[in-house]
Scaffold this active site. Sequence first.
Site, PDB file in Angstrom:
ATOM      1  N   SER A  13       2.927   6.277  -6.066  1.00  0.00           N
ATOM      2  CA  SER A  13       4.083   6.662  -6.877  1.00  0.00           C
ATOM      3  C   SER A  13       3.741   7.752  -7.884  1.00  0.00           C
ATOM      4  O   SER A  13       2.577   7.951  -8.252  1.00  0.00           O
ATOM      5  CB  SER A  13       4.621   5.448  -7.628  1.00  0.00           C
TER       6      SER A  13
HETATM    7  N1  SAH Z   1       1.831   0.634  -5.812  1.00  0.00           N
HETATM    8  C1  SAH Z   1       1.285   1.583  -4.853  1.00  0.00           C
HETATM    9  C2  SAH Z   1       2.338   2.418  -4.146  1.00  0.00           C
HETATM   10  C3  SAH Z   1       3.216   1.587  -3.328  1.00  0.00           C
HETATM   11  S1  SAH Z   1       4.003   2.320  -1.934  1.00  0.00           S
HETATM   12  C4  SAH Z   1       0.269   2.497  -5.501  1.00  0.00           C
HETATM   13  O1  SAH Z   1       0.063   2.413  -6.707  1.00  0.00           O
HETATM   14  O2  SAH Z   1      -0.350   3.280  -4.776  1.00  0.00           O
HETATM   15  C5  SAH Z   1       4.720   0.799  -1.376  1.00  0.00           C
HETATM   16  C6  SAH Z   1       3.743  -0.101  -0.653  1.00  0.00           C
HETATM   17  O3  SAH Z   1       4.446  -1.316  -0.386  1.00  0.00           O
HETATM   18  C7  SAH Z   1       3.313   0.435   0.701  1.00  0.00           C
HETATM   19  O4  SAH Z   1       1.926   0.486   0.774  1.00  0.00           O
HETATM   20  C8  SAH Z   1       3.893  -0.563   1.701  1.00  0.00           C
HETATM   21  O5  SAH Z   1       3.085  -0.769   2.839  1.00  0.00           O
HETATM   22  C9  SAH Z   1       3.990  -1.811   0.857  1.00  0.00           C
HETATM   23  N2  SAH Z   1       4.943  -2.831   1.330  1.00  0.00           N
HETATM   24  C10 SAH Z   1       6.179  -2.670   1.861  1.00  0.00           C
HETATM   25  N3  SAH Z   1       6.719  -3.855   2.181  1.00  0.00           N
HETATM   26  C11 SAH Z   1       5.799  -4.816   1.841  1.00  0.00           C
HETATM   27  C12 SAH Z   1       5.755  -6.236   1.914  1.00  0.00           C
HETATM   28  N4  SAH Z   1       6.759  -6.959   2.422  1.00  0.00           N
HETATM   29  N5  SAH Z   1       4.648  -6.874   1.471  1.00  0.00           N
HETATM   30  C13 SAH Z   1       3.598  -6.185   0.950  1.00  0.00           C
HETATM   31  N6  SAH Z   1       3.580  -4.832   0.858  1.00  0.00           N
HETATM   32  C14 SAH Z   1       4.664  -4.155   1.292  1.00  0.00           C
END
Ligand code: SAH
Length: 217
Positions: A63
């Site tokens: 993000s």
């Molecule tokens: N917080 C992260 C960025 C998140 S991007 C950082 O600091 O880099 C969103 C992430 O959520 C992705 O990696 C995606 O694979 C994950 N995601 C999506 N659905 C999910 C779920 N049901 N359980 C766990 N992770 C999930």
Amino acid sequence: MAEPAADVERMEFQLTLRRRGISDQAVLRAMDEVPREHFVATEYSESAYADQALPIACGQTISQPYVVAYMTEQLEVRPQHRVLEIGTGSGYQAAVLSRIAREVVSIERYRTLADAARDRLKTLGYANVTVIAGDGFAGAPDRAPFDRIMVTAAAEQVPEVLAAQLADGGKMVLPLGVRKGPQYIVKLTRLPNGELEREELIAVRFVPLLPGQAKEL
Ligand code: SAH
């Protein structure tokens, strides 16, 4: 000693966050302490301190720094808190949370991302973060309740299973919105009667929260 150029870059990074309205000192300090260049792919290291989201493995994104700081500030994290994060991605948000909270548990549905984030956080010395490869929709019932929950992928509705893992007075911050439609950061507070107080905050753009652990790596 850090390169002078890097110092200037990081000073500008802090200034941008302040100018955009981040004022919580603990959040600003945490953003200053976590080296974002270690969380982005090598080919993007020159943009590590630019205020923009960047691609990471598995088609996901780290993000934008402002949004990381904003969500952290809105979550009102205190030193005694245990925090659950859904969507570990690179581990950057988890690292920022770990500088303020007592403990962070973070769940990622891609094993590749979870393993890489766990290694990275360990190497960088963030000992109070636990990364779990699994389905964030289930939360971490064996470790609940949590004082704070942050979801970093967009859900279409409030994931009730997660809300149920909030302690009394607990707060959850998450992007909410229908697929391809507008998304807003929403802040939920669990009231003593179990109801959730809801506040809509800024408009954002996040990758979707998807059900189940990823089949592909
Ligand atoms: N917080 C992260 C960025 C998140 S991007 C950082 O600091 O880099 C969103 C992430 O959520 C992705 O990696 C995606 O694979 C994950 N995601 C999506 N659905 C999910 C779920 N049901 N359980 C766990 N992770 C999930």
